[in-house]
Enzyme design. Sequence first.
Site, short mmCIF file in Angstrom:
data_model
loop_
_atom_site.label_atom_id
_atom_site.label_comp_id
_atom_site.label_asym_id
_atom_site.label_seq_id
_atom_site.Cartn_x
_atom_site.Cartn_y
_atom_site.Cartn_z
N THR A 197 8.75 17.14 4.97
CA THR A 197 9.46 17.28 6.22
C THR A 197 10.08 15.81 6.64
OG1 THR A 197 7.99 17.43 7.78
CG2 THR A 197 9.01 19.44 7.06
N ASN A 405 14.60 14.68 21.95
CA ASN A 405 15.35 15.92 21.24
C ASN A 405 16.17 16.83 22.03
OD1 ASN A 405 14.06 16.38 18.62
ND2 ASN A 405 12.54 15.73 19.56
#
Length: 410
Positions: A197, A405
């Site tokens: 990832t 985020n």
Amino acid sequence: MLTPVTSSKEIIVLEEESVTLAKGFKAGGMYCGIKRKKLDLGYIVSEVPATTAGVYTTNIFQAAPLLVTQESIAKENKIQAILVNSGNANACTGEQGLLDAFEMQKEFACELGIKEHLVAVTSTGVIGELLPMDKLKSGINQILDAEYEAEDNFKQAILTTDTCIKQMAVQVKIDGKTVSIGGTAKGSGMIHPNMATMLGFVTTDANIAHDDLLYALKDITNQTFNMITVDGDTSTNDMVLVLANGMAENEQLTKNHPDWDVFKEGLKLVCESLAKKIAKDGEGATKLIEVQVNGAFSTDAARAVGKAIISSNLVKTAIYGTDPNWGRIVSAIGYSGIPVEPNAIKVAIGPFLVFEDGLPCPIVEADVKEYLELETIQIFVELNQGDYSATAWGCDLTYDYVKINASYRT
């Protein structure tokens, strides 16, 4: 601290070197307008086509660049150049996204004067938006200019929410010749085991057979990139590529070569260092967490327990808050899916044994809290079931992770 080198042959570690240490590689990067201000387009080029191995995200929604790159490598197991943009993932963009990825590949191949399938393309950034192809093509048409050629430019151009570059290189002796292995990576969020990832790029001038290079990369990935986590999210875009152009002119490496182990150990050192730097640079993170699991009945069991602990938000927040809450660690072991004997397990936080024989151990909590103030926290688990071990890495979970985020697209 890096895993000690177990080979009897010398491995030179070069923390400040990266993808251009190996013979025949150059790199560069520039700003083409995808991001607001920072560099956002980069390249690595080999003088000759390089044997290439790759591992890719397990996310079902694989981004267009991954599909293009995998198809290209499959043609002859070689790549000569990598083109990377940041700020836009070109993921979930349908047929147009795929056409744009092929266009990126075609444009850069034209600039280099090489076959299109010898260019790997990759993108990272916001999902679901089409690439600004006018800006991108303008950048590609300029990027090989001398002013943009700099390894540091490439390392900066691949970053998104990262706070620092990640790099590492080693040199080893193969057939008496110096072989260099260097890598750089990006990754800070959407980091979880089952393919790194992240984006990782490793170059080497070793002469090595493709099947053996792929074997080594997959095995090492399972020990390194697949043993890190930041937030439990697996991205759509992530891959690790290793390019070996053979310019060190050693006898071709295979698993039967007498220097195979030293090459593989060097590659593992590079990958492990990059993996740990990604974990440490997790979005909003303040601490690197290392979990060592020993005494498992299999390697897979040890890895599963380590991943369960390092992925636990409760463990991660406890570390952030310097709370020696060993119960969260034990709980993660219990739901790892691995059958264990609770009364046989030992758990230590750093040098402090906190759980044994199914019961808490007496500790001076202030001492453990002081240990948890350090930048690197180690958790040790003894399962007492066998002889297998594994190590996993992650980071603490902080308020800043939510802030980063919550405003990622703005």
